[in-house]
Design a protein around this motif. Structure first.
Motif, PDB file in Angstrom:
ATOM      1  N   SER A  85       0.829  -1.220   0.000  1.00  0.00           N
ATOM      2  CA  SER A  85       0.000   0.000   0.000  1.00  0.00           C
ATOM      3  C   SER A  85       0.852   1.253   0.000  1.00  0.00           C
ATOM      4  O   SER A  85       0.568   2.211  -0.709  1.00  0.00           O
ATOM      5  N   SER A  86       1.877   1.243   0.847  1.00  0.00           N
ATOM      6  CA  SER A  86       2.658   2.472   1.032  1.00  0.00           C
ATOM      7  C   SER A  86       4.065   2.247   0.482  1.00  0.00           C
ATOM      8  O   SER A  86       4.209   2.008  -0.705  1.00  0.00           O
ATOM      9  N   GLY A  88       6.124  -0.254   1.451  1.00  0.00           N
ATOM     10  CA  GLY A  88       6.545  -1.659   1.510  1.00  0.00           C
ATOM     11  C   GLY A  88       7.424  -2.011   2.697  1.00  0.00           C
ATOM     12  O   GLY A  88       8.198  -2.983   2.638  1.00  0.00           O
ATOM     13  N   PHE A  90       6.344  -3.070   5.624  1.00  0.00           N
ATOM     14  CA  PHE A  90       5.813  -4.271   6.279  1.00  0.00           C
ATOM     15  C   PHE A  90       6.494  -5.538   5.741  1.00  0.00           C
ATOM     16  O   PHE A  90       6.857  -6.434   6.513  1.00  0.00           O
ATOM     17  N   ALA A 107      -3.542  -9.575   8.438  1.00  0.00           N
ATOM     18  CA  ALA A 107      -4.894  -9.694   7.874  1.00  0.00           C
ATOM     19  C   ALA A 107      -4.807 -10.129   6.412  1.00  0.00           C
ATOM     20  O   ALA A 107      -4.076  -9.520   5.628  1.00  0.00           O
ATOM     21  N   SER A 131      -0.789  -5.197   1.360  1.00  0.00           N
ATOM     22  CA  SER A 131      -1.852  -4.300   0.868  1.00  0.00           C
ATOM     23  C   SER A 131      -3.048  -4.217   1.836  1.00  0.00           C
ATOM     24  O   SER A 131      -3.449  -5.204   2.443  1.00  0.00           O
ATOM     25  N   SER A 132      -3.594  -3.015   1.921  1.00  0.00           N
ATOM     26  CA  SER A 132      -4.678  -2.738   2.875  1.00  0.00           C
ATOM     27  C   SER A 132      -6.006  -3.292   2.392  1.00  0.00           C
ATOM     28  O   SER A 132      -6.371  -3.106   1.235  1.00  0.00           O
ATOM     29  N   LYS A 133      -6.692  -3.969   3.317  1.00  0.00           N
ATOM     30  CA  LYS A 133      -8.053  -4.444   3.028  1.00  0.00           C
ATOM     31  C   LYS A 133      -8.977  -3.567   3.864  1.00  0.00           C
ATOM     32  O   LYS A 133      -8.951  -3.657   5.102  1.00  0.00           O
ATOM     33  N   VAL A 135     -11.706  -3.098   5.543  1.00  0.00           N
ATOM     34  CA  VAL A 135     -12.837  -3.674   6.271  1.00  0.00           C
ATOM     35  C   VAL A 135     -12.273  -4.190   7.597  1.00  0.00           C
ATOM     36  O   VAL A 135     -11.069  -4.450   7.685  1.00  0.00           O
ATOM     37  N   SER A 159       0.638  -7.898  13.424  1.00  0.00           N
ATOM     38  CA  SER A 159       0.289  -6.604  12.827  1.00  0.00           C
ATOM     39  C   SER A 159      -1.224  -6.456  12.774  1.00  0.00           C
ATOM     40  O   SER A 159      -1.947  -7.439  12.614  1.00  0.00           O
ATOM     41  N   ALA A 185      -1.430   2.963  10.729  1.00  0.00           N
ATOM     42  CA  ALA A 185      -2.222   4.190  10.883  1.00  0.00           C
ATOM     43  C   ALA A 185      -3.626   3.814  10.432  1.00  0.00           C
ATOM     44  O   ALA A 185      -3.778   3.112   9.438  1.00  0.00           O
ATOM     45  N   HIS A 187      -7.658   4.920   9.603  1.00  0.00           N
ATOM     46  CA  HIS A 187      -8.750   5.874   9.407  1.00  0.00           C
ATOM     47  C   HIS A 187     -10.004   5.418  10.158  1.00  0.00           C
ATOM     48  O   HIS A 187     -10.837   6.232  10.571  1.00  0.00           O
ATOM     49  N   ASP A 278       0.952   5.786   5.447  1.00  0.00           N
ATOM     50  CA  ASP A 278       1.295   6.443   4.185  1.00  0.00           C
ATOM     51  C   ASP A 278       1.868   7.812   4.510  1.00  0.00           C
ATOM     52  O   ASP A 278       1.304   8.526   5.340  1.00  0.00           O
ATOM     53  N   ASN A 330      -1.690  13.851   7.795  1.00  0.00           N
ATOM     54  CA  ASN A 330      -2.374  12.554   7.894  1.00  0.00           C
ATOM     55  C   ASN A 330      -3.065  12.502   9.269  1.00  0.00           C
ATOM     56  O   ASN A 330      -2.667  11.738  10.156  1.00  0.00           O
TER      57      ASN A 330
HETATM   58  C1  FAD Z   1      -8.708  -0.089   7.523  1.00  0.00           C
HETATM   59  C2  FAD Z   1      -7.411   0.626   7.266  1.00  0.00           C
HETATM   60  C3  FAD Z   1      -7.333   2.014   7.402  1.00  0.00           C
HETATM   61  C4  FAD Z   1      -6.132   2.702   7.163  1.00  0.00           C
HETATM   62  N1  FAD Z   1      -6.075   4.051   7.313  1.00  0.00           N
HETATM   63  C5  FAD Z   1      -4.911   4.723   7.113  1.00  0.00           C
HETATM   64  C6  FAD Z   1      -4.814   6.139   7.282  1.00  0.00           C
HETATM   65  O1  FAD Z   1      -5.803   6.800   7.590  1.00  0.00           O
HETATM   66  N2  FAD Z   1      -3.608   6.743   7.098  1.00  0.00           N
HETATM   67  C7  FAD Z   1      -2.501   6.015   6.738  1.00  0.00           C
HETATM   68  O2  FAD Z   1      -1.425   6.603   6.583  1.00  0.00           O
HETATM   69  N3  FAD Z   1      -2.550   4.680   6.585  1.00  0.00           N
HETATM   70  C8  FAD Z   1      -3.715   4.007   6.756  1.00  0.00           C
HETATM   71  N4  FAD Z   1      -3.765   2.637   6.610  1.00  0.00           N
HETATM   72  C9  FAD Z   1      -2.478   1.896   6.521  1.00  0.00           C
HETATM   73  C10 FAD Z   1      -1.819   1.884   5.170  1.00  0.00           C
HETATM   74  O3  FAD Z   1      -2.816   1.761   4.168  1.00  0.00           O
HETATM   75  C11 FAD Z   1      -0.837   0.704   5.006  1.00  0.00           C
HETATM   76  O4  FAD Z   1      -1.434  -0.496   5.424  1.00  0.00           O
HETATM   77  C12 FAD Z   1       0.411   0.841   5.825  1.00  0.00           C
HETATM   78  O5  FAD Z   1       1.036   2.051   5.521  1.00  0.00           O
HETATM   79  C13 FAD Z   1       1.370  -0.299   5.560  1.00  0.00           C
HETATM   80  O6  FAD Z   1       1.843  -0.217   4.270  1.00  0.00           O
HETATM   81  P1  FAD Z   1       3.122  -1.039   3.755  1.00  0.00           P
HETATM   82  O7  FAD Z   1       3.387  -0.570   2.373  1.00  0.00           O
HETATM   83  O8  FAD Z   1       4.241  -0.992   4.738  1.00  0.00           O
HETATM   84  O9  FAD Z   1       2.701  -2.551   3.749  1.00  0.00           O
HETATM   85  P2  FAD Z   1       1.485  -3.373   3.227  1.00  0.00           P
HETATM   86  O10 FAD Z   1       2.035  -4.613   2.679  1.00  0.00           O
HETATM   87  O11 FAD Z   1       0.553  -2.622   2.413  1.00  0.00           O
HETATM   88  O12 FAD Z   1       0.860  -3.692   4.689  1.00  0.00           O
HETATM   89  C14 FAD Z   1      -0.176  -4.451   4.940  1.00  0.00           C
HETATM   90  C15 FAD Z   1      -0.354  -4.446   6.441  1.00  0.00           C
HETATM   91  O13 FAD Z   1      -1.658  -4.019   6.713  1.00  0.00           O
HETATM   92  C16 FAD Z   1      -2.300  -5.001   7.512  1.00  0.00           C
HETATM   93  N5  FAD Z   1      -3.707  -4.966   7.150  1.00  0.00           N
HETATM   94  C17 FAD Z   1      -4.257  -4.960   5.917  1.00  0.00           C
HETATM   95  N6  FAD Z   1      -5.580  -4.905   5.990  1.00  0.00           N
HETATM   96  C18 FAD Z   1      -5.886  -4.887   7.305  1.00  0.00           C
HETATM   97  C19 FAD Z   1      -7.110  -4.857   8.034  1.00  0.00           C
HETATM   98  N7  FAD Z   1      -8.303  -4.839   7.433  1.00  0.00           N
HETATM   99  N8  FAD Z   1      -7.059  -4.863   9.390  1.00  0.00           N
HETATM  100  C20 FAD Z   1      -5.869  -4.890  10.039  1.00  0.00           C
HETATM  101  N9  FAD Z   1      -4.678  -4.917   9.398  1.00  0.00           N
HETATM  102  C21 FAD Z   1      -4.694  -4.913   8.052  1.00  0.00           C
HETATM  103  C22 FAD Z   1      -1.598  -6.308   7.175  1.00  0.00           C
HETATM  104  O14 FAD Z   1      -1.745  -7.248   8.204  1.00  0.00           O
HETATM  105  C23 FAD Z   1      -0.180  -5.803   7.058  1.00  0.00           C
HETATM  106  O15 FAD Z   1       0.364  -5.640   8.332  1.00  0.00           O
HETATM  107  C24 FAD Z   1      -4.975   1.951   6.797  1.00  0.00           C
HETATM  108  C25 FAD Z   1      -5.056   0.550   6.634  1.00  0.00           C
HETATM  109  C26 FAD Z   1      -6.253  -0.104   6.866  1.00  0.00           C
HETATM  110  C27 FAD Z   1      -6.310  -1.606   6.692  1.00  0.00           C
END
Ligand code: FAD
Length: 393
Positions: A85-86, A88, A90, A107, A131-133, A135, A159, A185, A187, A278, A330
């Motif tokens: 999502s951001s 990388g 994680f 998740a 990647s963010s799910k 829900v 996580s 982080a 929302h 992000d 943010n």
């Molecule tokens: C519901 C939700 C709301 C978010 N709101 C914001 C925000 O307002 N501002 C912001 O900066 N970032 C927010 N994020 C976080 C952001 O989108 C990324 O997940 C985070 O920056 C990690 O990115 P990454 O590239 O390191 O890794 P990625 O590979 O994208 O990370 C995925 C990580 O997210 C976790 N994850 C995914 N979906 C869920 C879920 N439904 N419930 C719990 N954990 C989950 C996984 O377990 C893993 O740890 C949100 C994420 C979720 C799931």
């Protein structure tokens, strides 16, 4: 015994069901699609453990004094960054834990695209967490599994959302040196019922079963990410996140969990070791660092978090950054969502049989008052400009 009278006071973390020695607490879904605990009073022995582990009734306390660190980061592997999502980060944490024979919890989707927490022990399996799910993810029995692995001496990374991390901390009720807690982080979390209805509507529209789903596809860039759903019949739905109806309702807080509007876990000193987000607005402070492949905002909250962050840093591009600037760009990180006045109307419309898309569209429209205020504000600005022009002529 735990009894939910005010729904805003239950984040659905499952801490109570995991701790109950009599297994007499089940999580039941309400009409909005969120889980709440229900105690079988015939089996309950009044041990009160369910109340003691609840992160809302007994907020877990952080003992360590640590000066929070803020970073802007990018995974040097652009392929992984694109799938994340951001920035990388994680995935690098996963790699570190798995390479130390550890276990990673996160998740992921099951075969029906429901989102729930699970664990993996191999590097190949970690990508399911990426990647963010958008829900609420179901914790199920994962807190118990975490404790089992910790007691075996395995390195464990868990996580999740801040409330899930605080729920875990409450459940464990002591510090484990072999546990790394990573929160995102957040929302707020949307209703699993609304999410399921949206996916059903998509499958009906595309006349096929869903094959893959991404809320944060980067084909159109990181800041202008898209929603992408692929179907078994080869058809694809892809559109900007800002145009996707489910994402619009989510961003406008129409179907967040009630506790998200009172979330107390948005604070710099959580029990997490690392927070991932992000880095929105990064170009305003680190323009040279900015690109469209995704930039992570990272907060390190403990010495343990710092140690692991230093170890993965060789595979990262890192810049030290500024907490106040980052949270201004943010605000969800430090502030919970404001009460959404049309939330109740949305769930009422669904109950009356109104279609999901129509209900969302009706409830994200600005009210007459908001429109008038908007126009009034616009007129005020125009008026001020006019006055300035006149004065400075
Ligand atoms: C519901 C939700 C709301 C978010 N709101 C914001 C925000 O307002 N501002 C912001 O900066 N970032 C927010 N994020 C976080 C952001 O989108 C990324 O997940 C985070 O920056 C990690 O990115 P990454 O590239 O390191 O890794 P990625 O590979 O994208 O990370 C995925 C990580 O997210 C976790 N994850 C995914 N979906 C869920 C879920 N439904 N419930 C719990 N954990 C989950 C996984 O377990 C893993 O740890 C949100 C994420 C979720 C799931």
């Amino acid at each position: 015994m735990i009894e939910i009278i005010d729904k805003g006071k239950c984040c659905g973390c499952h801490g109570c069901t995991n701790i109950c020695p009599k297994s007499c607490i089940s999580m039941e879904t309400d009409q909005e699609g969120f889980w709440y605990p229900k105690v079988d009073k015939n089996l309950c022995i009044d041990c009160h453990l369910c109340e003691k582990v609840c992160p809302i009734l007994e907020v877990p306390q952080k003992k360590e004094v640590f000066n929070l660190l803020t970073y802007a980061c990018k995974n040097k592997n652009n392929e992984v960054r694109k799938e994340s999502s951001s920035g990388g980060v994680f995935s690098l944490l996963c790699e570190y834990v798995i390479n130390h024979e550890g276990v990673v919890f996160g998740a992921s989707y099951n075969a029906q695209f429901e989102v729930r927490h699970t664990y993996v022990e191999t590097l190949g399996e970690c990508s399911q967490f990426r990647s963010s799910k958008y829900v609420q993810s179901k914790i199920g029995e994962t807190y118990k599994q975490v404790r089992t692995f910790l007691n075996q001496g395995r390195l464990v990374m868990f996580s999740g959302t801040p409330c899930q991390i605080e729920g875990l901390s409450g459940y464990l009720s002591k510090e484990y040196p072999n546990l790394i807690r990573v929160d995102i982080a957040c929302h707020g979390v949307p209703s699993p019922m609304v999410y399921k209805r949206y996916l059903n509507d998509l499958e009906n529209e595309y006349q096929s079963k869903l094959k893959s789903l991404s809320f944060r596809n980067k084909d159109t860039g990181w800041s202008s990410y898209s929603f992408k759903a692929e179907f078994e019949n080869g058809r694809v739905k892809q559109e900007l996140g800002s145009n996707n109806i489910y994402m619009k309702g989510f961003i406008k807080d129409i179907y967040l969990r009630p506790s998200c509007f009172e979330c107390e876990f948005k604070k710099p000193h959580t029990t997490a070791d690392i927070t991932l987000g992000d880095y929105w607005g990064v170009s305003g402070i680190h323009p040279e660092f900015t690109d469209e492949k995704g930039i992570s905002l990272i907060f390190v909250h403990s010495q343990k978090g710092k140690d692991i962050f230093d170890k993965i840093s060789t595979n990262l591009q890192v810049l030290e950054s500024d907490f106040d600037y980052a949270t201004k760009c943010n605000p969800s990180i430090v502030r919970h969502a404001p009460i959404q006045p049309k939330r109740q109307q949305f769930f009422d419309l669904l109950e009356q049989g109104v279609g999901l898309q129509e209900a969302i569209e009706k409830c994200i429209k600005p009210t007459l008052l908001q429109r008038v205020k908007g126009k009034g504000y616009g007129a005020l600005i125009k008026g001020k400009r006019l006055v300035k022009k006149v004065v400075y002529k």
